[in-house]
Design a protein around this motif. Structure first.
Motif, PDB file in Angstrom:
ATOM      1  N   MET A   1      -2.571  -5.578   3.476  1.00 50.36           N
ATOM      2  CA  MET A   1      -1.929  -4.564   2.633  1.00 50.36           C
ATOM      3  C   MET A   1      -0.526  -5.025   2.263  1.00 50.36           C
ATOM      4  O   MET A   1       0.180  -5.623   3.075  1.00 50.36           O
ATOM      5  N   ARG A   2      -0.134  -4.761   1.022  1.00 49.18           N
ATOM      6  CA  ARG A   2       1.212  -5.117   0.578  1.00 49.18           C
ATOM      7  C   ARG A   2       2.207  -4.023   0.979  1.00 49.18           C
ATOM      8  O   ARG A   2       1.921  -2.844   0.853  1.00 49.18           O
ATOM      9  N   ARG A   3       3.373  -4.441   1.465  1.00 43.04           N
ATOM     10  CA  ARG A   3       4.466  -3.516   1.792  1.00 43.04           C
ATOM     11  C   ARG A   3       5.736  -3.961   1.078  1.00 43.04           C
ATOM     12  O   ARG A   3       5.935  -5.147   0.813  1.00 43.04           O
ATOM     13  N   ALA A   4       6.609  -2.987   0.805  1.00 41.91           N
ATOM     14  CA  ALA A   4       7.938  -3.260   0.247  1.00 41.91           C
ATOM     15  C   ALA A   4       8.907  -3.309   1.419  1.00 41.91           C
ATOM     16  O   ALA A   4       9.221  -2.285   2.028  1.00 41.91           O
ATOM     17  N   VAL A   5       9.382  -4.502   1.749  1.00 43.65           N
ATOM     18  CA  VAL A   5      10.167  -4.741   2.962  1.00 43.65           C
ATOM     19  C   VAL A   5      11.643  -4.934   2.606  1.00 43.65           C
ATOM     20  O   VAL A   5      11.979  -5.611   1.636  1.00 43.65           O
ATOM     21  N   VAL A   6      12.514  -4.340   3.407  1.00 42.45           N
ATOM     22  CA  VAL A   6      13.958  -4.462   3.197  1.00 42.45           C
ATOM     23  C   VAL A   6      14.405  -5.882   3.531  1.00 42.45           C
ATOM     24  O   VAL A   6      14.157  -6.386   4.629  1.00 42.45           O
ATOM     25  N   LEU A 167      14.312  -4.766  -1.875  1.00 48.41           N
ATOM     26  CA  LEU A 167      12.952  -4.697  -1.354  1.00 48.41           C
ATOM     27  C   LEU A 167      12.155  -5.895  -1.854  1.00 48.41           C
ATOM     28  O   LEU A 167      12.289  -6.302  -3.013  1.00 48.41           O
ATOM     29  N   GLU A 168      11.325  -6.439  -0.982  1.00 51.56           N
ATOM     30  CA  GLU A 168      10.498  -7.597  -1.350  1.00 51.56           C
ATOM     31  C   GLU A 168       9.071  -7.378  -0.878  1.00 51.56           C
ATOM     32  O   GLU A 168       8.840  -6.852   0.216  1.00 51.56           O
ATOM     33  N   ALA A 169       8.104  -7.788  -1.690  1.00 54.64           N
ATOM     34  CA  ALA A 169       6.692  -7.652  -1.331  1.00 54.64           C
ATOM     35  C   ALA A 169       6.325  -8.602  -0.201  1.00 54.64           C
ATOM     36  O   ALA A 169       6.682  -9.778  -0.225  1.00 54.64           O
ATOM     37  N   GLU A 170       5.622  -8.045   0.788  1.00 51.41           N
ATOM     38  CA  GLU A 170       5.091  -8.859   1.883  1.00 51.41           C
ATOM     39  C   GLU A 170       3.709  -8.347   2.243  1.00 51.41           C
ATOM     40  O   GLU A 170       3.457  -7.143   2.217  1.00 51.41           O
ATOM     41  N   ASP A 171       2.807  -9.264   2.582  1.00 53.38           N
ATOM     42  CA  ASP A 171       1.499  -8.869   3.079  1.00 53.38           C
ATOM     43  C   ASP A 171       1.623  -8.425   4.526  1.00 53.38           C
ATOM     44  O   ASP A 171       2.406  -8.989   5.298  1.00 53.38           O
ATOM     45  N   SER A 172       0.864  -7.392   4.897  1.00 52.92           N
ATOM     46  CA  SER A 172       0.962  -6.861   6.252  1.00 52.92           C
ATOM     47  C   SER A 172      -0.407  -6.362   6.715  1.00 52.92           C
ATOM     48  O   SER A 172      -1.384  -6.399   5.967  1.00 52.92           O
ATOM     49  N   ALA A 173      -0.436  -5.864   7.938  1.00 50.43           N
ATOM     50  CA  ALA A 173      -1.706  -5.435   8.532  1.00 50.43           C
ATOM     51  C   ALA A 173      -2.154  -4.057   8.057  1.00 50.43           C
ATOM     52  O   ALA A 173      -3.295  -3.659   8.269  1.00 50.43           O
ATOM     53  N   GLY A 174      -1.227  -3.288   7.462  1.00 51.10           N
ATOM     54  CA  GLY A 174      -1.589  -1.957   6.997  1.00 51.10           C
ATOM     55  C   GLY A 174      -1.549  -0.904   8.082  1.00 51.10           C
ATOM     56  O   GLY A 174      -2.265   0.102   8.008  1.00 51.10           O
ATOM     57  N   THR A 175      -0.688  -1.117   9.093  1.00 49.30           N
ATOM     58  CA  THR A 175      -0.552  -0.147  10.177  1.00 49.30           C
ATOM     59  C   THR A 175       0.881   0.382  10.218  1.00 49.30           C
ATOM     60  O   THR A 175       1.767  -0.121   9.525  1.00 49.30           O
ATOM     61  N   SER A 176       1.120   1.350  11.087  1.00 49.94           N
ATOM     62  CA  SER A 176       2.462   1.922  11.217  1.00 49.94           C
ATOM     63  C   SER A 176       3.436   0.955  11.883  1.00 49.94           C
ATOM     64  O   SER A 176       4.631   1.225  11.943  1.00 49.94           O
ATOM     65  N   ILE A 181       8.331  -0.039   3.685  1.00 52.52           N
ATOM     66  CA  ILE A 181       8.093   1.376   3.402  1.00 52.52           C
ATOM     67  C   ILE A 181       6.664   1.740   3.800  1.00 52.52           C
ATOM     68  O   ILE A 181       5.701   1.135   3.329  1.00 52.52           O
ATOM     69  N   LEU A 182       6.556   2.745   4.665  1.00 56.37           N
ATOM     70  CA  LEU A 182       5.261   3.160   5.197  1.00 56.37           C
ATOM     71  C   LEU A 182       4.709   4.397   4.491  1.00 56.37           C
ATOM     72  O   LEU A 182       3.497   4.571   4.412  1.00 56.37           O
ATOM     73  N   ALA A 183       5.608   5.268   4.004  1.00 53.63           N
ATOM     74  CA  ALA A 183       5.166   6.487   3.325  1.00 53.63           C
ATOM     75  C   ALA A 183       6.337   7.100   2.573  1.00 53.63           C
ATOM     76  O   ALA A 183       7.500   6.911   2.946  1.00 53.63           O
ATOM     77  N   MET A 234       6.226  11.782   7.890  1.00 51.12           N
ATOM     78  CA  MET A 234       5.803  11.196   9.162  1.00 51.12           C
ATOM     79  C   MET A 234       4.289  11.307   9.316  1.00 51.12           C
ATOM     80  O   MET A 234       3.637  10.362   9.797  1.00 51.12           O
ATOM     81  N   ALA A 235       3.728  12.440   8.900  1.00 49.08           N
ATOM     82  CA  ALA A 235       2.278  12.615   8.978  1.00 49.08           C
ATOM     83  C   ALA A 235       1.562  11.610   8.071  1.00 49.08           C
ATOM     84  O   ALA A 235       0.544  11.016   8.457  1.00 49.08           O
ATOM     85  N   LYS A 236       2.105  11.404   6.875  1.00 46.63           N
ATOM     86  CA  LYS A 236       1.516  10.427   5.951  1.00 46.63           C
ATOM     87  C   LYS A 236       1.550   9.017   6.545  1.00 46.63           C
ATOM     88  O   LYS A 236       0.641   8.211   6.318  1.00 46.63           O
ATOM     89  N   GLY A 237       2.622   8.724   7.280  1.00 46.44           N
ATOM     90  CA  GLY A 237       2.770   7.395   7.867  1.00 46.44           C
ATOM     91  C   GLY A 237       2.096   7.232   9.209  1.00 46.44           C
ATOM     92  O   GLY A 237       2.104   6.140   9.782  1.00 46.44           O
ATOM     93  N   GLY A 238       1.541   8.321   9.737  1.00 43.35           N
ATOM     94  CA  GLY A 238       0.826   8.257  11.004  1.00 43.35           C
ATOM     95  C   GLY A 238       1.724   8.073  12.205  1.00 43.35           C
ATOM     96  O   GLY A 238       1.336   7.433  13.192  1.00 43.35           O
ATOM     97  N   VAL A 239       2.936   8.657  12.153  1.00 39.43           N
ATOM     98  CA  VAL A 239       3.859   8.554  13.291  1.00 39.43           C
ATOM     99  C   VAL A 239       4.322   9.953  13.682  1.00 39.43           C
ATOM    100  O   VAL A 239       4.175  10.914  12.922  1.00 39.43           O
ATOM    101  N   THR A 240       4.923  10.042  14.858  1.00 35.38           N
ATOM    102  CA  THR A 240       5.449  11.318  15.341  1.00 35.38           C
ATOM    103  C   THR A 240       6.953  11.208  15.546  1.00 35.38           C
ATOM    104  O   THR A 240       7.519  10.105  15.599  1.00 35.38           O
ATOM    105  N   ALA A 241       7.604  12.355  15.676  1.00 38.64           N
ATOM    106  CA  ALA A 241       9.061  12.390  15.753  1.00 38.64           C
ATOM    107  C   ALA A 241       9.606  11.569  16.922  1.00 38.64           C
ATOM    108  O   ALA A 241      10.670  10.957  16.820  1.00 38.64           O
TER     109      ALA A 241
END
Length: 323
Positions: A1-6, A167-176, A181-183, A234-241
């Motif tokens: 999965m592609r992510r926009a990475v700082v 921000l730069e495009a990077e391939d990733s595993a698609g997890t939290s 940017i996750l969500a 946070m719910a969209k990204g699959g993480v908790t507070a």
């Protein structure tokens, strides 16, 4: 999965520092009154002739240096601002020229104090869609140019500045656990536009106008809407507070910041706070706070961060990202 990475971050503040005491020379106010209601102690004002694009360009240059990149490495520039240099062209194109960037594209986003969250979301979409590989995202404002200096409830709150993020495009595993940017989560509701607005405009009055705000109403909406948007992203990204390492909120008012954190059950130890030194710099406040936090050592690679903002419109939203 592609992510926009700082990849880099930077900021610029005008040289002129205005302490709360300055306002007491022409307004019925005090340092204690301002601090008690906002947490603000000082802010920066742009010099005569210093424009939003000047601040934006300096912040962009700092971010490029931080990332080890040049303007030729960029595909796009997105500038969030409500105080552009000109009615048109977009301030982003002026920044593009000042950076010496002759390729790609540049445009502005206007969502007032929520502008940087909106700009980040747009930049993320450009990267995910393959429209761009590297995007420079800037929040820049000269709100001192739209203040009513007789209104002590508003003119003491705002300052000028700029912050930038690459921000730069990077391939990733698609997890939290991915960096980037996750969500994202965006909202607006024009029914409440009258509680935070500027009194002029090109089409309506052919004037710039002054900022007007119903402070109590804005406060009530801010805490409720920022907390809910943060929960949703946070719910969209699959993480908790409890997994969040850093909260980087819009720096509008310390009471909004603390009340929102409490509503979310987040410790203030995790919250980046710069409002005392910068005031409310609208769309610039989040990237400015990010840059300052990194310089302080409060923001490190791998930190799970949430950032949220609300502004005129009303427009609001949140972004979840791993630094």
């Amino acid at each position: 999965m592609r992510r926009a990475v700082v990849k880099g971050v930077g900021h610029c503040l005008p040289e002129r520092v205005v302490e709360n005491a300055w306002f007491t020379t022409f307004l019925d106010t005090s340092d204690d009154w301002i601090k008690a209601r906002s947490g603000i102690e000082r802010r920066h004002f742009a010099a005569d002739g210093q424009t939003t694009s000047d601040l934006a360009t300096a912040a962009a240059q700092a971010a490029l240096a931080d990332a080890g990149l040049t303007a030729d490495d960029l595909d796009a520039i997105v500038v969030a601002t409500s105080t552009p240099d000109l009615t048109f062209p977009a301030t982003a194109t002026i920044v593009q020229q000042k950076l010496g960037m002759t390729r790609g594209f540049a445009f502005d986003v206007q969502a007032v104090c929520a502008g940087f969250v909106y700009a980040l979301t747009n930049a993320d979409a450009l990267i995910l869609s393959g429209q761009a590989k590297r995007v420079l995202v800037i929040g820049a404002e000269t709100f001192s140019r739209i203040m009513n200096w007789q209104d002590r409830t508003t003119c003491v709150l705002f300052g000028d500045g700029a912050g930038a993020l690459i921000l730069e495009a990077e391939d990733s595993a698609g997890t939290s656990q991915d960096r980037g940017i996750l969500a994202t989560d965006l909202h607006s509701d024009g029914r409440y536009r009258d509680i935070l607005q500027v009194s002029g405009g090109v089409s309506s009055s052919q004037t710039t106008g002054h900022l007007m705000m119903a402070g109590k109403e804005v406060f009530r909406h801010a805490v409720e809407k920022l907390a809910q948007s943060t929960v949703d992203v946070m719910a969209k990204g699959g993480v908790t507070a409890d997994q969040i390492d850093r909260v980087i909120p819009h720096q509008a008012n310390i009471r909004i910041i603390t009340r929102t954190a409490a509503k979310l059950g987040l410790s203030m130890d995790k919250v980046v706070v710069t409002v005392a030194d910068h005031g409310n710099t609208s769309a610039a406040s989040i990237p400015l706070a990010m840059s300052v936090a990194k310089a302080r050592g409060e923001l490190r690679a791998g930190d799970l961060c949430v950032t949220e903002a609300i502004g005129g419109g009303l427009a609001w939203g949140a972004v979840l990202l791993r630094w």
